[in-house]
Write a protein that holds these residues in place. Structure first.
Motif, PDB file in Angstrom:
ATOM      1  N   UNK A 130       0.825  -1.086   0.011  1.00 59.56           N
ATOM      2  CA  UNK A 130      -0.077   0.047  -0.060  1.00 59.56           C
ATOM      3  C   UNK A 130       0.940   1.034  -0.050  1.00 59.56           C
ATOM      4  N   UNK A 131       0.476   2.193  -0.863  1.00 61.53           N
ATOM      5  CA  UNK A 131       1.310   3.469  -0.990  1.00 61.53           C
ATOM      6  C   UNK A 131       0.119   4.534  -1.108  1.00 61.53           C
ATOM      7  N   UNK A 132       0.273   5.554  -0.162  1.00 62.97           N
ATOM      8  CA  UNK A 132      -0.696   6.590  -0.099  1.00 62.97           C
ATOM      9  C   UNK A 132      -0.082   7.795  -0.961  1.00 62.97           C
ATOM     10  N   UNK A 133      -0.924   8.295  -2.019  1.00 69.34           N
ATOM     11  CA  UNK A 133      -0.259   9.286  -2.930  1.00 69.34           C
ATOM     12  C   UNK A 133      -1.313  10.493  -3.016  1.00 69.34           C
ATOM     13  N   UNK A 134      -0.774  11.534  -2.318  1.00 69.98           N
ATOM     14  CA  UNK A 134      -1.713  12.602  -2.411  1.00 69.98           C
ATOM     15  C   UNK A 134      -1.696  13.267  -4.084  1.00 69.98           C
ATOM     16  N   UNK A 135      -2.999  13.481  -4.427  1.00 71.46           N
ATOM     17  CA  UNK A 135      -3.402  14.013  -5.635  1.00 71.46           C
ATOM     18  C   UNK A 135      -4.476  15.356  -5.613  1.00 71.46           C
ATOM     19  N   UNK A 136      -4.073  16.130  -6.270  1.00 73.60           N
ATOM     20  CA  UNK A 136      -5.046  17.443  -6.389  1.00 73.60           C
ATOM     21  C   UNK A 136      -5.883  17.585  -7.666  1.00 73.60           C
ATOM     22  N   UNK A 137      -7.250  17.809  -7.430  1.00 81.62           N
ATOM     23  CA  UNK A 137      -7.985  18.089  -8.709  1.00 81.62           C
ATOM     24  C   UNK A 137      -8.689  19.511  -8.411  1.00 81.62           C
ATOM     25  N   UNK A 138      -8.377  20.500  -9.527  1.00 82.06           N
ATOM     26  CA  UNK A 138      -9.094  21.550  -9.484  1.00 82.06           C
ATOM     27  C   UNK A 138      -9.884  21.910 -10.817  1.00 82.06           C
ATOM     28  N   UNK A 139     -10.690  22.616 -10.731  1.00 82.42           N
ATOM     29  CA  UNK A 139     -11.537  23.046 -11.615  1.00 82.42           C
ATOM     30  C   UNK A 139     -10.786  23.894 -12.463  1.00 82.42           C
ATOM     31  N   UNK A 140     -11.143  23.768 -13.892  1.00 80.16           N
ATOM     32  CA  UNK A 140     -10.229  24.622 -14.837  1.00 80.16           C
ATOM     33  C   UNK A 140     -10.786  26.086 -14.849  1.00 80.16           C
ATOM     34  N   UNK A 141      -9.910  26.906 -15.378  1.00 78.52           N
ATOM     35  CA  UNK A 141     -10.458  28.304 -15.374  1.00 78.52           C
ATOM     36  C   UNK A 141     -11.573  28.472 -16.318  1.00 78.52           C
ATOM     37  N   UNK A 142     -12.486  29.395 -15.711  1.00 80.56           N
ATOM     38  CA  UNK A 142     -13.695  29.599 -16.390  1.00 80.56           C
ATOM     39  C   UNK A 142     -14.939  28.836 -15.954  1.00 80.56           C
ATOM     40  N   UNK A 143     -14.674  27.730 -15.330  1.00 84.10           N
ATOM     41  CA  UNK A 143     -15.770  26.814 -14.917  1.00 84.10           C
ATOM     42  C   UNK A 143     -16.311  27.037 -13.342  1.00 84.10           C
ATOM     43  N   UNK A 144     -17.172  27.773 -13.342  1.00 85.17           N
ATOM     44  CA  UNK A 144     -17.789  27.854 -11.873  1.00 85.17           C
ATOM     45  C   UNK A 144     -17.948  27.054 -10.794  1.00 85.17           C
ATOM     46  N   UNK A 145     -17.700  27.235  -9.643  1.00 84.28           N
ATOM     47  CA  UNK A 145     -17.613  26.080  -8.727  1.00 84.28           C
ATOM     48  C   UNK A 145     -18.877  25.582  -8.352  1.00 84.28           C
ATOM     49  N   UNK A 146     -20.131  26.385  -8.475  1.00 85.64           N
ATOM     50  CA  UNK A 146     -21.408  25.803  -8.235  1.00 85.64           C
ATOM     51  C   UNK A 146     -21.928  24.801  -9.459  1.00 85.64           C
ATOM     52  N   UNK A 147     -21.099  24.956 -10.385  1.00 87.80           N
ATOM     53  CA  UNK A 147     -21.502  23.986 -11.414  1.00 87.80           C
ATOM     54  C   UNK A 147     -22.802  24.154 -12.333  1.00 87.80           C
ATOM     55  N   UNK A 148     -23.434  25.338 -12.125  1.00 82.61           N
ATOM     56  CA  UNK A 148     -24.854  25.263 -12.636  1.00 82.61           C
ATOM     57  C   UNK A 148     -24.790  26.921 -13.635  1.00 82.61           C
ATOM     58  N   UNK A 149     -23.798  27.359 -13.906  1.00 84.12           N
ATOM     59  CA  UNK A 149     -23.598  28.728 -14.495  1.00 84.12           C
ATOM     60  C   UNK A 149     -24.193  28.556 -16.112  1.00 84.12           C
ATOM     61  N   UNK A 150     -23.784  27.392 -16.567  1.00 89.89           N
ATOM     62  CA  UNK A 150     -24.122  27.180 -18.145  1.00 89.89           C
ATOM     63  C   UNK A 150     -25.006  25.968 -18.274  1.00 89.89           C
ATOM     64  N   UNK A 151     -25.736  25.420 -17.082  1.00 84.90           N
ATOM     65  CA  UNK A 151     -26.517  24.435 -16.957  1.00 84.90           C
ATOM     66  C   UNK A 151     -26.016  23.100 -17.740  1.00 84.90           C
ATOM     67  N   UNK A 152     -24.995  22.563 -17.014  1.00 83.44           N
ATOM     68  CA  UNK A 152     -24.326  21.255 -17.368  1.00 83.44           C
ATOM     69  C   UNK A 152     -25.312  20.360 -17.448  1.00 83.44           C
TER      70      UNK A 152
END
Length: 351
Positions: A130-152
């Motif tokens: 077992x190996x624990x590997x930290x990995x980050x995931x970020x929203x790309x530029x222009x994608x709103x955090x709430x995810x509803x700005x353009x009706x996905x």
């Protein structure tokens, strides 16, 4: 201490210390190609390739239940006759950053392994992997955090599922812990090798010189692959070698491919179920494949508005750049289940 210094400095010190503490002295060596541990059964018979099993244990910060993962991992150890004890990478977004969280997971893993009737020796072999590997995931530029700005199209599990799809579609091949491996096997936390298999899947890939193995290939629905047919078609038309490879592999297009409007609209896209995703990494790191990944990543709406999945994109990548008859294999020999669904099996012939 020299071995610790050679490990990637991005890993937390606590993770490194715990990780090395679990390694048998004879099992750990350093690859000349990278700074990460590489396993072998013995120094006298080093493996001719490197490999890892990959679980995306968490995508978003915050607590996540490991219950299904703790059922999946022991079955992997119990039912596959591993030729080499390759690491099992738990990629996570902070869930296992602390020494206490890692120790707690390993304690629970020992408990669940005993419930699966693993021997004490097999349990320790598994814990050492077992190996624990930290990995980050970020929203790309222009994608709103709430995810509803353009009706996905797909706002469920926002944005964790979208991160997952983009990561496995292309980002994984440039991940610092994975990019220098020969093979990886990606499994979901609810993937299970439910009964004993007769060969090691990594060894199968090596012996038969395969580049991609899958377990099933149902289509992905047209309403979550909006724009994917034109995207692949336009890329192929701009790259004659890709067009030729698709033709040789028998890739089937919807009708009216060269009409300017409506091509592929609502048509299901072929896919590989990537809850079992066995990949020869160098074949997905060629300049040609990397150029396709850059084009794919150029519009983040493909993942975050239209919910493109890694399953149909993996199918496209394989048919665009690999020799499908020679390089791919439906690995039906492994008795495999995803969630509560057993997949159809076929006879397993030992290597």
């Amino acid at each position: 201490m020299d071995a610790i210094k050679t490990l990637d400095s991005a890993l937390p010190a606590a993770t490194i210390i715990l990780y090395l503490a679990h390694q048998p002295e004879s099992a750990l060596s350093l690859s000349p190609e990278n700074d990460f541990p590489v396993y072998s059964t013995s120094e006298a018979t080093p493996a001719p390739y490197t490999a890892a099993v990959v679980y995306l244990a968490s995508v978003m910060p915050g607590p996540r239940s490991p219950d299904r993962l703790l059922q999946s991992i022991p079955r992997l150890q119990k039912n596959i006759p591993w030729r080499h004890q390759w690491p099992i990478l738990l990629l996570h977004a902070g869930v296992y950053d602390t020494l206490d969280s890692q120790q707690d997971f390993l304690t629970r893993l020992r408990d669940s392994s005993r419930e699966q009737d693993l021997t004490p020796e097999a349990i320790e072999d598994l814990v050492h992997r077992i190996e624990f590997v930290p990995t980050q995931h970020e929203l790309p530029a222009g994608i709103p955090v709430d995810g509803v700005g353009d009706t996905p199209i797909w706002s469920v599990e926002w944005p964790a599922y979208h991160h997952l799809c983009s990561f496995f579609s292309y980002k994984i091949f440039n991940h610092p812990r994975i990019k220098d491996l020969t093979y990886y096997l990606r499994l979901d936390d609810d993937s299970y090798v439910r009964e004993p298999a007769c060969f090691d899947p990594f060894e199968y890939m090596h012996v038969h010189n395969k580049s991609y193995a899958f377990r099933d290939s149902p289509p992905d629905m047209g309403w979550v692959t909006e724009g994917m047919w034109p995207f692949v078609s336009n890329y192929a038309q701009r790259h004659s070698d890709v067009e030729s490879t698709l033709e040789k592999n028998g890739f089937e297009w919807p009708s009216n491919r060269f009409w300017p409007l409506g091509f592929g609209e609502g048509v299901n896209f072929p896919s590989y179920e990537t809850n079992f995703d066995l990949v020869k990494v160098p074949r997905f790191r060629t300049p040609e494949m990397q150029d396709f990944f850059r084009d794919l990543a150029s519009d983040p709406k493909r993942f975050y508005w239209y919910r493109w999945g890694d399953a149909p994109l993996r199918f496209a990548e394989v048919y665009m750049f690999l020799d499908v008859p020679q390089e791919t294999h439906r690995m039906c020999e492994l008795p495999y289940s995803h969630k509560d669904r057993p997949f159809d099996d076929c006879e397993c012939v030992p290597l």
